[in-house]
Design a protein around this motif. Structure first.
Motif, PDB file in Angstrom:
ATOM      1  N   THR A 101       3.241 147.795  49.000  1.00 18.20           N
ATOM      2  CA  THR A 101       2.880 148.832  49.975  1.00 18.20           C
ATOM      3  C   THR A 101       1.666 148.777  50.332  1.00 18.20           C
ATOM      4  OG1 THR A 101       4.244 150.476  48.445  1.00 18.20           O
ATOM      5  CG2 THR A 101       2.892 151.500  50.179  1.00 18.20           C
ATOM      6  N   TYR A 102       1.477 148.878  51.747  1.00 20.53           N
ATOM      7  CA  TYR A 102       0.055 148.579  52.559  1.00 20.53           C
ATOM      8  C   TYR A 102      -0.247 149.797  53.243  1.00 20.53           C
ATOM      9  CZ  TYR A 102       1.202 143.671  51.203  1.00 20.53           C
ATOM     10  OH  TYR A 102       1.385 142.554  50.492  1.00 20.53           O
ATOM     11  N   GLU A 103      -1.622 149.864  53.466  1.00 23.35           N
ATOM     12  CA  GLU A 103      -2.167 151.075  54.176  1.00 23.35           C
ATOM     13  C   GLU A 103      -2.403 150.662  55.636  1.00 23.35           C
ATOM     14  OE1 GLU A 103      -4.795 154.687  53.029  1.00 23.35           O
ATOM     15  OE2 GLU A 103      -6.197 152.931  54.088  1.00 23.35           O
ATOM     16  N   ILE A 104      -1.679 151.176  56.400  1.00 19.39           N
ATOM     17  CA  ILE A 104      -2.086 151.137  57.782  1.00 19.39           C
ATOM     18  C   ILE A 104      -2.980 152.184  58.439  1.00 19.39           C
ATOM     19  CG2 ILE A 104      -1.021 150.404  60.166  1.00 19.39           C
ATOM     20  CD1 ILE A 104      -0.208 148.392  58.041  1.00 19.39           C
ATOM     21  N   ALA A 105      -3.922 151.937  59.208  1.00 18.17           N
ATOM     22  CA  ALA A 105      -4.963 152.833  59.705  1.00 18.17           C
ATOM     23  C   ALA A 105      -5.131 152.803  61.298  1.00 18.17           C
ATOM     24  CB  ALA A 105      -6.233 152.471  59.127  1.00 18.17           C
ATOM     25  N   ALA A 106      -5.738 153.663  61.793  1.00 20.61           N
ATOM     26  CA  ALA A 106      -5.985 153.693  63.192  1.00 20.61           C
ATOM     27  C   ALA A 106      -7.364 154.757  63.432  1.00 20.61           C
ATOM     28  CB  ALA A 106      -4.861 154.409  64.011  1.00 20.61           C
ATOM     29  N   THR A 107      -8.147 154.247  64.231  1.00 23.18           N
ATOM     30  CA  THR A 107      -9.277 155.273  64.606  1.00 23.18           C
ATOM     31  C   THR A 107      -9.144 155.630  66.036  1.00 23.18           C
ATOM     32  OG1 THR A 107     -10.439 153.960  62.893  1.00 23.18           O
ATOM     33  CG2 THR A 107     -11.760 155.238  64.400  1.00 23.18           C
ATOM     34  N   CYS A 108      -9.392 156.786  66.303  1.00 28.11           N
ATOM     35  CA  CYS A 108      -9.276 157.431  67.557  1.00 28.11           C
ATOM     36  C   CYS A 108     -10.493 157.029  68.403  1.00 28.11           C
ATOM     37  CB  CYS A 108      -9.227 158.904  67.438  1.00 28.11           C
ATOM     38  SG  CYS A 108      -7.592 159.440  66.790  1.00 28.11           S
ATOM     39  N   ALA A 109     -10.471 156.806  69.436  1.00 30.13           N
ATOM     40  CA  ALA A 109     -11.370 156.088  70.408  1.00 30.13           C
ATOM     41  C   ALA A 109     -12.572 157.225  70.863  1.00 30.13           C
ATOM     42  CB  ALA A 109     -10.770 155.291  71.794  1.00 30.13           C
ATOM     43  N   GLU A 110     -11.964 158.432  70.900  1.00 29.49           N
ATOM     44  CA  GLU A 110     -12.721 159.472  71.592  1.00 29.49           C
ATOM     45  C   GLU A 110     -13.679 160.387  70.391  1.00 29.49           C
ATOM     46  OE1 GLU A 110     -10.548 162.451  73.616  1.00 29.49           O
ATOM     47  OE2 GLU A 110      -9.728 161.001  75.038  1.00 29.49           O
ATOM     48  N   ASP A 111     -13.012 160.702  69.259  1.00 30.43           N
ATOM     49  CA  ASP A 111     -14.042 161.245  68.327  1.00 30.43           C
ATOM     50  C   ASP A 111     -14.171 160.517  67.046  1.00 30.43           C
ATOM     51  OD1 ASP A 111     -11.329 161.342  67.322  1.00 30.43           O
ATOM     52  OD2 ASP A 111     -11.110 163.587  67.347  1.00 30.43           O
ATOM     53  N   GLY A 112     -13.431 159.313  66.864  1.00 33.02           N
ATOM     54  CA  GLY A 112     -13.602 158.484  65.850  1.00 33.02           C
ATOM     55  C   GLY A 112     -13.057 158.904  64.460  1.00 33.02           C
ATOM     56  N   ARG A 113     -11.785 159.840  64.669  1.00 34.87           N
ATOM     57  CA  ARG A 113     -10.976 160.450  63.751  1.00 34.87           C
ATOM     58  C   ARG A 113     -10.108 159.335  63.009  1.00 34.87           C
ATOM     59  NH1 ARG A 113      -6.981 165.401  63.932  1.00 34.87           N
ATOM     60  NH2 ARG A 113      -6.422 165.302  61.860  1.00 34.87           N
ATOM     61  N   ARG A 114     -10.056 159.017  61.710  1.00 38.36           N
ATOM     62  CA  ARG A 114      -9.208 157.861  60.988  1.00 38.36           C
ATOM     63  C   ARG A 114      -8.065 158.518  60.481  1.00 38.36           C
ATOM     64  NH1 ARG A 114      -8.993 154.938  56.288  1.00 38.36           N
ATOM     65  NH2 ARG A 114      -8.624 152.766  56.732  1.00 38.36           N
ATOM     66  N   VAL A 115      -6.767 157.955  60.791  1.00 39.82           N
ATOM     67  CA  VAL A 115      -5.631 158.451  60.193  1.00 39.82           C
ATOM     68  C   VAL A 115      -5.099 157.176  59.641  1.00 39.82           C
ATOM     69  CG1 VAL A 115      -5.397 160.274  61.771  1.00 39.82           C
ATOM     70  CG2 VAL A 115      -4.391 158.200  62.427  1.00 39.82           C
ATOM     71  N   THR A 116      -4.219 157.488  58.589  1.00 41.68           N
ATOM     72  CA  THR A 116      -3.690 156.292  57.834  1.00 41.68           C
ATOM     73  C   THR A 116      -1.921 156.646  57.738  1.00 41.68           C
ATOM     74  OG1 THR A 116      -4.023 157.381  55.672  1.00 41.68           O
ATOM     75  CG2 THR A 116      -5.703 155.557  56.745  1.00 41.68           C
ATOM     76  N   GLY A 117      -1.213 155.673  57.638  1.00 43.61           N
ATOM     77  CA  GLY A 117       0.092 155.599  56.951  1.00 43.61           C
ATOM     78  C   GLY A 117       0.454 154.250  56.108  1.00 43.61           C
ATOM     79  N   ASP A 118       1.801 154.571  55.501  1.00 48.43           N
ATOM     80  CA  ASP A 118       1.902 153.492  54.424  1.00 48.43           C
ATOM     81  C   ASP A 118       3.075 152.697  55.135  1.00 48.43           C
ATOM     82  OD1 ASP A 118       0.010 154.034  52.609  1.00 48.43           O
ATOM     83  OD2 ASP A 118       1.419 155.310  51.513  1.00 48.43           O
ATOM     84  N   LEU A 119       3.027 151.393  54.890  1.00 47.53           N
ATOM     85  CA  LEU A 119       4.104 150.351  55.184  1.00 47.53           C
ATOM     86  C   LEU A 119       4.504 149.720  53.833  1.00 47.53           C
ATOM     87  CD1 LEU A 119       5.858 148.860  57.330  1.00 47.53           C
ATOM     88  CD2 LEU A 119       3.968 147.319  57.432  1.00 47.53           C
TER      89      LEU A 119
END
Length: 173
Positions: free
Chosen positions: A96-114
């Motif tokens: 199980t691996y954590e995939i992350a994304a960081t929003c360009a405008e506000d720098g908010r970081r969200v994650t999901g599992d693969l």
């Protein structure tokens, strides 16, 4: 307090506690990172989307945990989500691996599992070998067991015939 009231109170508290524990698991969708498919074989294509970056927002994705590296999430027409894709390397190990994304405008970081697996959930693996059901394997592999089975059937048939014959003659049973 009566036993029924205690039971109902205890059950209600257990359900409330389970709800609090499970609530973070549903952080996907508008506030989290959705990974589709959530389970993939090495070499497979993965689509990632989020609504956390707002309408028309973009994000920088990071799949380096699985070995895929960075990718871009661009605005999509699907309910204002940002969407991106990456390919899982063929050398990826199961886990199980954590995939992350960081929003360009506000720098908010969200994650999901693969979850990387060795077998695809969509294509079943065909069975190999024979099924041990009795008659199918009994005739080919062990002649001693086959002979014992035939002898047991012959004794049962002879005994049944003898009992029916005695009953028809009126000798006892």
């Amino acid at each position: 307090m009566r036993p029924t009231a205690r039971l109902l109170t205890g059950s209600a508290l257990a359900v409330a506690a389970a709800g609090l524990v499970c609530a973070p698991a549903y952080a996907g969708g508008a506030n989290g990172l959705e990974v589709f498919p959530s389970s993939v074989v090495p070499g497979g294509q993965v689509t990632v989307n989020t609504g956390a970056c707002g309408d028309g927002g973009t994000a920088a994705g990071d799949a380096s945990a699985v070995g895929a590296g960075p990718f871009t999430l661009a605005p999509s027409t699907h309910e204002g989500d940002a969407i991106g894709q990456f390919q899982v390397p063929p050398s990826a190990q199961p886990g199980t691996y954590e995939i992350a994304a960081t929003c360009a405008e506000d720098g908010r970081r969200v994650t999901g599992d693969l979850v990387v697996t060795l077998a695809s959930g969509r294509q079943p693996v065909p069975p190999r070998g024979s099924v041990k059901t009795g008659v199918g394997g009994a005739l080919g592999h062990d002649p001693v067991q086959t002979a014992a089975g035939v002898a047991a059937l012959a004794v049962a048939a002879a005994g049944g015939t003898w009992l029916l014959h005695r009953r028809a003659r009126g000798d006892g049973i």
